[in-house]
Write an enzyme that holds these catalytic residues in place. Structure first.
Site, PDB file in Angstrom:
ATOM      1  N   SER A   6       0.692  -1.273  -0.062  1.00 21.60           N
ATOM      2  CA  SER A   6       0.020  -0.153  -0.018  1.00 21.60           C
ATOM      3  C   SER A   6       0.902   1.211   0.164  1.00 21.60           C
ATOM      4  O   SER A   6       0.064   2.431  -0.144  1.00 21.60           O
ATOM      5  CB  SER A   6      -1.012   0.108   1.234  1.00 21.60           C
ATOM      6  OG  SER A   6      -2.180  -0.932   0.776  1.00 21.60           O
ATOM      7  N   VAL A   7       2.095   1.013  -0.067  1.00 22.63           N
ATOM      8  CA  VAL A   7       2.820   2.380  -0.151  1.00 22.63           C
ATOM      9  C   VAL A   7       2.898   2.797  -1.520  1.00 22.63           C
ATOM     10  O   VAL A   7       3.137   3.920  -2.065  1.00 22.63           O
ATOM     11  CB  VAL A   7       4.300   2.179   0.228  1.00 22.63           C
ATOM     12  CG1 VAL A   7       5.255   3.373   0.014  1.00 22.63           C
ATOM     13  CG2 VAL A   7       4.572   1.568   1.654  1.00 22.63           C
TER      14      VAL A   7
END
Length: 406
Positions: free
Chosen positions: A89-90
């Site tokens: 999710s970065v």
């Protein structure tokens, strides 16, 4: 993650074979560096993480950077500052920034209905009606969508074979959106925050608005202008990619492919590490990118410092501002902006961070935050899930930074 818990290391001389440090500017005292080092070293010595890269920027200058532990424990390959990670999710702030660049260019509007760009994406409520979902609602996870791993096994997302963007399913982006649209929405768009596959849908919107594949659009709009040379949707140099590990006793264990574990209230989180090596895996805007800690720092610092060279100043500021109003966010005292959460009440969040701090993480074991009030940005990428995302490591590093950087 329905209610994502945001949290978001023996001494180096005792484990020299496991640690590589880089010099920091003189204004960060030896005592301050030792405090941050200690947080990292304890997590490695206590076998909570295998390796990490941690960077701290203060007022536009990197004042601390360190690669510690091992990128590959079995071959004893040390972590390096340029080690690449599965970002999970970065990826979200990167792809969210790409969408906002298109907004700045007048090619996309936050209030565009998704169907303007994806005419067939019309998920319905339980009542059978297909409400309008906007680009803004995708960016803020108020679309009514969810993640498969956040739902109980056997429910609609599992039945439809929806991919979470980092699992073993090898389907196209179009097929995943078709499957996703066949399942019912959890609520009317705009009525609730629910962490979701919204950024994967946003990635498809970006493709249409930019007129090119998502990989090229993100490169043209974000990563190339910011010189994020090691960031993309597949590993450019597999030999530099960190081996992923999962929490286990007495030490983290290497992930199988696939690796599945129970998650939340009856769900299952499934990883497929080989996706990072598969150029044919669909480009997941929410979880599919690969990159380095310095590259992530370049993006976050660009946003903190006003957006140049990719975003207008007001647009960059909007990423770090509460965009969901009074809706319940991902945790106590925490709302959501564009690409990450926003601390609105540090006391309720039980955090030393300033109000307005923008932050998030990644399920392969990452966390980051930007504190605009203190001109402070921290990136901590590890190869150990989930400790590196929301375990003691994240809070120890965060607290050590606030004790060390004035």
């Amino acid at each position: 993650m329905r209610r994502v818990a945001l949290a978001a290391i023996a001494v180096a001389s005792l484990i020299p074979a496991l640690t590589q440090s880089a010099s920091a500017p003189a204004e960060l005292t030896g005592e301050a560096r030792a405090r941050i080092d200690g947080a990292i070293d304890r997590a490695i010595a206590e076998k909570r993480i295998v390796g990490a890269v941690v960077l701290v920027s203060h007022d536009g200058k990197v004042v601390y950077q360190r690669a510690a532990g091992l990128a590959d424990r079995e071959s004893k390959r040390p972590m390096q500052l340029d080690t690449t990670f599965r970002l999970a999710s970065v990826s979200k702030p990167i792809v969210s920034a790409a969408a906002l660049v298109l907004v700045d260019q007048g090619k996309l509007s936050l209030d565009d209905p998704v169907t303007k760009w994806l005419p067939d994406f019309r998920p319905k409520l339980a009542s059978g009606t297909a409400p309008t979902i906007t680009v803004r609602q995708l960016l803020t996870h108020t679309s009514g969508l969810s993640y498969k791993f956040a739902e109980k096994t056997g429910t609609a997302y599992y039945q439809a074979g929806v991919s979470d963007g980092f699992d073993e399913l090898r389907i196209s982006l179009d097929e995943n959106l078709r499957r996703l649209a066949s399942t019912p929405l959890f609520n009317k768009p705009g009525e609730a925050f629910r962490y979701s596959l919204s950024i994967d849908v946003l990635g498809a919107v970006v493709e249409k608005a930019a007129g090119k594949p998502l990989q090229q659009a993100v490169a043209d709009l974000v990563t190339q202008p910011l010189n994020m040379r090691d960031t993309g949707f597949s590993a450019k140099e597999p030999a530099r990619l960190a081996v992923p590990y999962h929490d286990a006793k007495p030490a983290p264990a290497p992930m199988s492919d696939p690796y599945s574990m129970p998650f939340g209230e009856g769900g299952r989180m499934t990883y497929s590490p080989s996706r990072a090596l598969d150029a044919k895996a669909y480009p997941s805007g929410g979880a599919g990118m690969v990159g380095t800690a310095p590259d992530v720092m370049r993006l976050l610092e660009a946003v903190r410092a006003g957006g140049k060279p990719i975003l207008k100043e007001a647009t960059a500021a909007s990423m770090m501002r509460n965009q969901i109003g009074s809706l319940m966010g991902p945790g106590p005292g925490v709302a959501f902006g564009f690409g990450g959460a926003v601390v609105v009440d540090p006391a309720a969040a039980q955090s030393p961070q300033s109000a307005g701090t923008w932050q998030w993480g990644g399920v392969y074991g990452h966390s980051w935050f930007v504190d605009p009030a203190k001109k402070l940005t921290v990136v901590a990428l590890t190869n150990t899930a989930l400790e590196g995302m929301w375990g003691k490591f994240t809070t120890d590093v965060r607290d050590a930074v606030y004790e060390s950087v004035q």
